[in-house]
Scaffold this active site. Sequence first.
Site, PDB file in Angstrom:
ATOM      1  N   CYS A  68       0.836  -1.201   0.000  1.00 27.37           N
ATOM      2  CA  CYS A  68       0.000   0.000   0.000  1.00 27.37           C
ATOM      3  C   CYS A  68       0.874   1.256   0.000  1.00 27.37           C
ATOM      4  O   CYS A  68       1.785   1.401   0.831  1.00 27.37           O
ATOM      5  CB  CYS A  68      -0.920  -0.009   1.229  1.00 27.37           C
ATOM      6  SG  CYS A  68      -2.088   1.371   1.268  1.00 27.37           S
TER       7      CYS A  68
ATOM      8  N   SER B 241     -22.252  20.773  24.290  1.00 24.68           N
ATOM      9  CA  SER B 241     -21.059  21.332  24.939  1.00 24.68           C
ATOM     10  C   SER B 241     -20.425  22.418  24.072  1.00 24.68           C
ATOM     11  O   SER B 241     -19.996  23.462  24.596  1.00 24.68           O
ATOM     12  CB  SER B 241     -20.059  20.205  25.208  1.00 24.68           C
ATOM     13  OG  SER B 241     -18.885  20.714  25.787  1.00 24.68           O
TER      14      SER B 241
ATOM     15  N   GLY C 219     -13.424  15.931  19.048  1.00 25.96           N
ATOM     16  CA  GLY C 219     -14.805  16.103  18.617  1.00 25.96           C
ATOM     17  C   GLY C 219     -15.179  17.565  18.474  1.00 25.96           C
ATOM     18  O   GLY C 219     -15.800  17.973  17.481  1.00 25.96           O
TER      19      GLY C 219
ATOM     20  N   CYS D 261     -22.970  13.757   8.912  1.00 27.65           N
ATOM     21  CA  CYS D 261     -22.550  12.685   9.824  1.00 27.65           C
ATOM     22  C   CYS D 261     -21.192  13.063  10.380  1.00 27.65           C
ATOM     23  O   CYS D 261     -20.331  13.573   9.647  1.00 27.65           O
ATOM     24  CB  CYS D 261     -22.484  11.345   9.082  1.00 27.65           C
ATOM     25  SG  CYS D 261     -21.958   9.973  10.108  1.00 27.65           S
TER      26      CYS D 261
ATOM     27  N   GLU E  81     -27.319  17.892  10.781  1.00 23.89           N
ATOM     28  CA  GLU E  81     -28.502  17.152  10.356  1.00 23.89           C
ATOM     29  C   GLU E  81     -29.006  16.268  11.484  1.00 23.89           C
ATOM     30  O   GLU E  81     -28.223  15.636  12.192  1.00 23.89           O
ATOM     31  CB  GLU E  81     -28.152  16.311   9.129  1.00 23.89           C
ATOM     32  CG  GLU E  81     -29.328  15.575   8.512  1.00 23.89           C
ATOM     33  CD  GLU E  81     -28.951  14.830   7.253  1.00 23.89           C
ATOM     34  OE1 GLU E  81     -29.710  13.919   6.857  1.00 23.89           O
ATOM     35  OE2 GLU E  81     -27.892  15.152   6.668  1.00 23.89           O
TER      36      GLU E  81
ATOM     37  N   SER F 281     -26.685  11.379  17.079  1.00 18.74           N
ATOM     38  CA  SER F 281     -26.427  10.255  17.978  1.00 18.74           C
ATOM     39  C   SER F 281     -26.283  10.780  19.405  1.00 18.74           C
ATOM     40  O   SER F 281     -26.183  11.989  19.647  1.00 18.74           O
ATOM     41  CB  SER F 281     -25.153   9.518  17.548  1.00 18.74           C
ATOM     42  OG  SER F 281     -24.029  10.375  17.657  1.00 18.74           O
TER      43      SER F 281
END
Length: 550
Positions: free
Chosen positions: A328, A461, A427, A414, A448, A452
């Site tokens: 690879c 937060s 995050g 997402c 959207e 979750s």
Amino acid sequence: MPRRKRTAGSSSDGTEDSDFSADLEHVRAAVRARRRSSTRLTRASLRLSQSSQDTKQGADRDETPPRTPTGNAPSSESDIDVSSPSNDHDERLAKELSLKEAAAHNLSHRPKRRRFHESYNFNMKCPTPGCNSLGHLTGRHERHFSISGCPLYHNLSADECKGKATTRDKQSEERALSHRQDENRHSTRHQAPTDGQQRYKDKVTELRRKRNSGLNKEQKEKYTEHRQSHGTSREPMLENITSDYDLELFRKAQARASEDLEKLRLAGQVSEGSNMIKTIVFGRFELDTWYHSPYPEEYARLGRLFMCEFCLKYMKSQTILRRHMAKCVWKHPPGDEIYRKGNISVFEVDGKKNKIYCQNLCLLAKLFLDHKTLYYDVEPFLFYVMTEADNTGCHLVGYFSKEKNSFLNYNVSCILTMPQYMRQGYGKMLIDFSYLLSKVEEKVGSPERPLSDLGLISYRSYWKDVLLRYLNSFQGKEISIKEISQETAVNPVDIVSTLQSLQMLKYWKGKHLVLKRQDLIDDWKAKETKRGNGKTIDPTALKWTPPKGT
């Protein structure tokens, strides 16, 4: 009148000793009547017989008391009773021995010996049409439940697989013998090959030279008929495509990979038949999955996948992954690098240009997201992949996807942070980067729905930090939610919901008032000081032009 105890060696007339011997003969007769497999009972009777003979011989020779097994003479309290208590003792001994014999023959209370094939779940079946799950490609197992071990899928029979396994074992023994003969050679790297090695090389060259250059008409018709009859449910016929030597090498590699999978399954690391991947090997991490992802059934049945952390290709075994990594050439995601600050980079990947990579990324994300529904239709989306770089390459930290033309101005479709990088601030960096792109586009964005569980916590937060930062620097007397939205690119609905959760929005005299709670602002400032500026997005490091609609 109670019977008197006396020592077995002190008999003068032999009356009591003869009774004792008769009892022992009775015990021996009962022992001989047992089954011949009762070895322990026979040994016990021999010990009783020997002890009685020694006792009589000792009585005839002298009057000294017999020795105990420890070598000491028994005391007066431990003298042997040759009267009825002795008979009771012998009868009890014979009864115990008979019970032990019966238990030895009645093995119903013992767990049955577990054979190798009993480790399989017989409710599972091989997915190959028409296969009865008998045999194994390695020739070493009685059953199989995966395509990798199915002889029928590989156009073989169970007997042929056993024969090939025997041939491979003989070749391994010959190779090991050859290596032992060459052990005396101190350095084989710079020496000429031995006569045996040269003969083997010439043999391989000759075998490869005999390969047919093409297929004749009958073979082509046979191959076409096989493909039309079975389609993708069987392996294509491989005879005459390459030399017999190379084909045998390929078969050996298939059998070895199948054996590796079988060992993992028996060790409990792979659970076939559940159609849910339990763990993935991703780079130097082994991650437990949370949800089901629609990988192809051939891979999902394994329960454990091996993935290249750069191109996201998924494989069945460690051997295949190791060979892939040797070839690879990818060291970072495809697409354009639009952000770099320190060792953190963000790449913009077009789902239309790099379809396979984006599909693999979506399948990987579904293992950790419950509400994700996008897997294969990736062309209308852009993917922003965040990586952390070191001397081996750019490692995947997380990503978010975004529609190229969103009717509702969603800036995130997402979003995912890989489990090994969670609770480290990445995050919020991804969320902050999505709003930075909205600011450059001069739009107001929102994620959207539905979010979750972890996504909702992260966004709540982030919105809280944005509002408290804005209020901390705000110096005016009247504040407008519209102005906050324009400056932060956060949707007004999200701003209002966050203010309500912080109890900073009040309705008084027909107007909505925003309360500036200094206690919350002070707590936020203390956390910001403690957190530092390590995990933040620098707007000046962004090199990006909004893409035009396609």
